[in-house]
Design an enzyme around this catalytic site. Structure first.
Site, PDB file in Angstrom:
ATOM      1  N   CYS A  81       0.816  -1.219   0.000  1.00  0.00           N
ATOM      2  CA  CYS A  81       0.000   0.000   0.000  1.00  0.00           C
ATOM      3  C   CYS A  81       0.848   1.267   0.000  1.00  0.00           C
ATOM      4  CB  CYS A  81      -0.934   0.002   1.205  1.00  0.00           C
ATOM      5  SG  CYS A  81      -2.008  -1.441   1.305  1.00  0.00           S
ATOM      6  N   GLY A 116     -12.920  -9.044  -6.355  1.00  0.00           N
ATOM      7  CA  GLY A 116     -13.495  -8.713  -5.049  1.00  0.00           C
ATOM      8  C   GLY A 116     -12.819  -9.466  -3.926  1.00  0.00           C
ATOM      9  N   CYS A 199     -14.866  -0.438   6.558  1.00  0.00           N
ATOM     10  CA  CYS A 199     -13.774  -0.978   5.741  1.00  0.00           C
ATOM     11  C   CYS A 199     -13.704  -0.209   4.421  1.00  0.00           C
ATOM     12  CB  CYS A 199     -14.005  -2.451   5.441  1.00  0.00           C
ATOM     13  SG  CYS A 199     -14.337  -3.472   6.893  1.00  0.00           S
ATOM     14  N   CYS A 200     -12.485   0.060   3.933  1.00  0.00           N
ATOM     15  CA  CYS A 200     -12.357   0.767   2.664  1.00  0.00           C
ATOM     16  C   CYS A 200     -12.783  -0.144   1.514  1.00  0.00           C
ATOM     17  CB  CYS A 200     -10.920   1.238   2.459  1.00  0.00           C
ATOM     18  SG  CYS A 200      -9.720  -0.090   2.228  1.00  0.00           S
TER      19      CYS A 200
END
Length: 382
Positions: A81, A116, A199-200
């Site tokens: 990230c 997903g 949650c993002c």
């Protein structure tokens, strides 16, 4: 040699789900916009740094060739990230050392390629082999934090409410609808105590910034922008056995180093874009950054100290919770938000008289480490 380094332009596409696009298709439009906004021709660019985690080989070169930008060094950076922010750190270091005058930094990621669910982690990691995923890591962090302090699940929900309120003002945010505490708490459970709205979201996106030395800035006749007052990159400290998940040591150490380099204190900051992948993260980072004493982070969110009109506006963009988190792009998008805020270009979410901004993004869940990487930047309006 230590040259001053400036961010002279920023561009991004709205974070969303671009299922039929490619990494190249995502990154080329903001790349063109950022160069045009900076008044920089392709022939002026000395180096390109590209942050991504799942783009595959030569992602940067594949993007740059589409606009005829070649020959110059192109560096692909993977730090989970923190990839995009690490790319900015590397670019600013090269300019500060006098190695290049103008560098382009691209952050790009396409998470819809996975269909997903939670981010795929390294199958070689021993905790991953036992079934650990990032929502579970943050759920354990939240459970322990709520146990040790007087914070509640409602406080976790308030973080999401603030993020959505800010995101509603941001045309680049994936979610632009405000929510209530009741709606956050009633949303589908992901990993107790975290609900879906804590949650993002996954998604796709790209952001680009152009960095320049003071010499190049004068040559271009550029005014405004922002000076990079501190650029800090740390890797995680190895600690086997018990580790306190409520005290993010790597973020605390990185923030302290950044404050020292910039010569400022936490109270001087006008805005912060921090890594709120899950709502508990924001509370924990308030304490890591020195905004609140241990166990009192929830007081800030309850009292409105971290929204518009408060002491410091945290995640005016809506943060990862609202804007979305295409991992390689997130760190560059945070810097784009800081650029717009410090230059009075943030529209309806503009912070009055903003002068100092900080961005923070961590990278990677790895056994034995708090986080794999942490990158913090502090900026001053030029």
């Amino acid at each position: 040699m230590t040259e001053k380094v400036f961010v002279i332009s920023a561009a991004m596409i709205p974070f969303a789900k671009y299922r039929t696009s490619s990494y190249v298709g995502l990154a080329v439009p903001p790349l063109i916009d950022a160069l045009r906004s900076a008044g920089v021709d392709k022939s002026d660019v000395d180096a390109v740094y590209v942050g991504h985690s799942y783009g595959g080989m030569m992602t940067g070169q594949r993007i740059c060739k589409e606009i005829g930008l070649g020959d110059v060094p192109t560096v692909n950076v993977d730090n989970a990230c923190s990839s995009g922010a690490t790319a900015i750190h590397e670019a600013s270091t090269a300019i500060a050392q006098g190695l290049v005058d103008i560098a382009v930094v691209i952050g790009v990621e396409k998470l819809t390629q996975f269909g997903g669910g939670a981010l795929p982690l390294s199958p070689e990691d021993r905790e991953v082999k036992q079934g650990i995923i990032m929502p579970a890591v943050y759920a354990m962090r939240a459970t322990r934090y709520l146990y040790e302090t007087e914070a509640t699940a409602e406080d976790l929900a308030l973080v999401s409410v603030k993020a959505r309120k800010h995101g509603a003002l941001n045309p680049f945010a994936q979610f632009r609808k405000e929510v209530t505490v009741e709606e956050v708490l009633a949303s589908r459970a992901v990993a107790d105590p975290l609900t879906l709205l804590m949650c993002c979201p996954t998604g796709d996106g790209a952001a680009v910034v152009v960095l320049a030395s003071e010499r190049a800035r004068k040559r271009l006749g550029t005014s405004g922008g922002m000076r990079i007052a501190a650029s800090v990159l740390h890797s995680g400290h190895v600690e086997e056995g018990f580790r306190d998940m409520t005290r993010p040591d790597i973020s605390s150490r990185s923030a302290q180093d950044a404050y020292e380099l910039a010569g400022i204190e936490p109270k001087d900051l006008d805005m912060i874009e921090l890594h709120d992948a899950f709502s508990i993260a924001e509370l924990v980072y308030y304490e890591a950054f020195g905004l609140a004493e241990r166990g009192h982070a929830a007081d800030l969110i309850r009292d409105g100290k971290t929204t518009f009109g408060g002491d410091v506006v945290v995640n005016p963009s809506g943060g990862l919770l609202s804007k979305g988190h295409p991992v390689g792009a997130s760190g560059v998008a945070q810097v784009a938000e800081a650029f717009w805020q410090l230059n009075g270009q943030a529209g309806g979410r503009q912070i009055d008289d903003a002068r100092w901004a900080m961005t923070h993004v961590t990278g990677g869940g790895t056994a034995g480490l708090d986080h794999g990487a942490c990158t913090i930047h502090i900026f001053e309006a030029a």
